[in-house]
Design an enzyme around this catalytic site. Structure first.
Site, mmCIF file in Angstrom:
data_model
loop_
_atom_site.group_PDB
_atom_site.id
_atom_site.type_symbol
_atom_site.label_atom_id
_atom_site.label_comp_id
_atom_site.label_asym_id
_atom_site.label_seq_id
_atom_site.Cartn_x
_atom_site.Cartn_y
_atom_site.Cartn_z
ATOM 1 N N GLN A 34 39.109 49.380 34.045
ATOM 2 C CA GLN A 34 38.346 50.834 33.401
ATOM 3 C C GLN A 34 38.990 50.803 31.458
ATOM 4 O O GLN A 34 37.759 51.232 31.407
ATOM 5 C CB GLN A 34 39.946 51.287 34.583
ATOM 6 N N ASP A 51 41.895 47.444 41.510
ATOM 7 C CA ASP A 51 43.058 48.132 40.842
ATOM 8 C C ASP A 51 44.133 48.080 41.660
ATOM 9 O O ASP A 51 44.350 47.443 43.397
ATOM 10 C CB ASP A 51 42.063 49.661 41.564
ATOM 11 N N ILE A 52 45.248 48.046 41.469
ATOM 12 C CA ILE A 52 46.279 48.105 41.674
ATOM 13 C C ILE A 52 47.548 49.012 42.411
ATOM 14 O O ILE A 52 48.195 48.966 43.340
ATOM 15 C CB ILE A 52 48.024 48.149 40.737
ATOM 16 N N PHE A 73 51.280 44.368 33.788
ATOM 17 C CA PHE A 73 50.104 45.108 32.133
ATOM 18 C C PHE A 73 49.461 46.099 32.538
ATOM 19 O O PHE A 73 48.864 47.084 31.469
ATOM 20 C CB PHE A 73 48.693 44.570 30.875
ATOM 21 N N SER A 77 48.371 53.966 28.687
ATOM 22 C CA SER A 77 49.061 54.190 28.124
ATOM 23 C C SER A 77 48.873 54.473 26.096
ATOM 24 O O SER A 77 49.344 54.521 24.941
ATOM 25 C CB SER A 77 49.097 51.895 27.415
ATOM 26 N N TYR A 141 53.459 59.421 28.685
ATOM 27 C CA TYR A 141 53.220 57.963 28.931
ATOM 28 C C TYR A 141 54.772 57.212 29.174
ATOM 29 O O TYR A 141 55.119 56.695 29.749
ATOM 30 C CB TYR A 141 52.615 57.641 28.030
#
Ligand code: UDP
Length: 330
Positions: A34, A51-52, A73, A77, A141
């Site tokens: 992404q 995807d996690i 990671f 972000s 975030y």
């Protein structure tokens, strides 16, 4: 031992993979692409697109590969975006990490190093910031990263998994080879935006406020080279492999530069006049963020090797001038 790098096609993830492979490690990358790029994937790493938040994908991966440790990671972000679409951050960062932990516990994977951030602190109470200082994020975030840290803490207490959380200050620069670097769409970070001016993509750099309580009125940040961050992840995996307890470390150079100082160094490095214009403050920006990284230096034996801002900007410029459109151009 095989190391799984989640988000290994992103900026800091890809640089960490390069360092791991240079150190002779066997590396598997999972990334949903992404915000990552295939061009950033090291040719010697085994790549899985997924995807996690997809538990089945993770379970299959853990069945197929013999993973000794995970470096995580895979998260969104951007501070600004997190204040426009907070639930995107809860979904990808918190829910994603929950699914990941579920799958790790189920599959007996018990070591993880994960990217956290200076944004967990919010307005600092001290300079430089210590890991024990109060954490009161001023944006979604930072809040989601702090929640992720807490999730690791409680899961580790119950299930015996161990973690290292690395709180980065301002990641910047690019790999010394010039093969990989920073590429965000949209770009919001100071150094790549400054370099768009000498690259002919922007007429001037905007300075977000010059009325802060700092010597020249602009915000001060601790800029740390991405390869130095990458090295810290390798040391953190080693720390866990050596059997040490879960821990949290700041990663920065311990030196602050103002926005005006960064622009001045970029002028020197590029030989371009780089016009600048002062605009409004950006919401949620603390005046000064500087890390104390003494703990990482002492316990992990971390030694940043690219501390000079000039060198940091040189590596960034080497990447951006040869890849003005990131991974979609040469
Ligand atoms: N900044 C700026 N102009 C820009 C982008 C950033 O003045 O076009 C400032 C920003 O307000 C902050 C510093 O540069 O003080 C670093 O911002 P960046 O977004 O790179 O990283 P952050 O500190 O938000 O993680």
């Amino acid at each position: 031992m095989t190391i799984l790098v989640l988000g290994g096609a992103g900026y800091i993830g890809s640089h960490t993979v390069y360092e791991l492979i240079d150190a002779g490690e066997d590396v598997v990358i999972a990334d949903n692409l992404q915000t990552g790029y295939m061009g950033a994937v090291h040719p010697k790493a085994r790549f899985y697109k997924g995807d996690i938040r997809d538990e089945q994908f993770l379970d299959n991966l853990f069945n197929k590969e013999k993973i000794g440790a995970v470096i995580h990671f895979a998260a969104n972000s951007l501070v600004g975006e997190s204040m426009i679409d907070p639930l995107k951050y809860y979904d990808n960062n918190i829910y994603g990490t929950m699914v990941l932990l579920k799958s790790m516990v189920k599959n007996g994977i018990d070591k993880i190093v994960f990217s956290s951030t200076a944004a967990t602190y919010g307005e600092p109470e001290n300079t430089p910031i210590l890991e024990t200082d109060k954490t009161e994020p001023t944006n979604t975030y930072g809040e989601t990263k702090l929640s992720m840290e807490k999730m690791f803490k409680w899961v580790s207490k119950v299930h015996g998994l161990r973690y290292v959380s690395l709180r980065y200050f301002n990641a910047c620069g690019a790999h010394i080879s010039g093969k990989i670097g920073e590429a965000h769409i949209p770009e919001t970070h100071l150094i790549p935006l400054i370099l768009q001016v000498p690259n002919g993509q922007r007429e001037f750099i905007g300075i977000f406020g010059d009325d802060y309580n700092t010597p020249d009125g602009t915000c001060i940040r601790d800029y740390i080279h991405v390869t130095d961050l990458a090295q810290a992840h390798i040391l953190a995996v080693k720390y866990l492999n050596d059997g040490h307890e879960s821990n949290i470390f700041n990663l920065g150079n311990g030196v602050g530069f103002s926005v005006k100082e960064v622009i001045e160094v970029a002028r020197k490095v590029t030989g371009h006049a780089i016009p600048a214009r002062v605009s409004e403050r950006r919401a949620g920006d603390p005046a000064v963020l500087i890390a104390s990284s003494d703990k990482a230096k002492k316990i992990l034996d971390w030694k940043p090797e690219h501390a000079s801002l000039e060198e940091i900007i040189e590596t960034a410029w080497n990447w951006h001038k040869n890849h003005p459109r990131g991974y979609s151009s040469k």
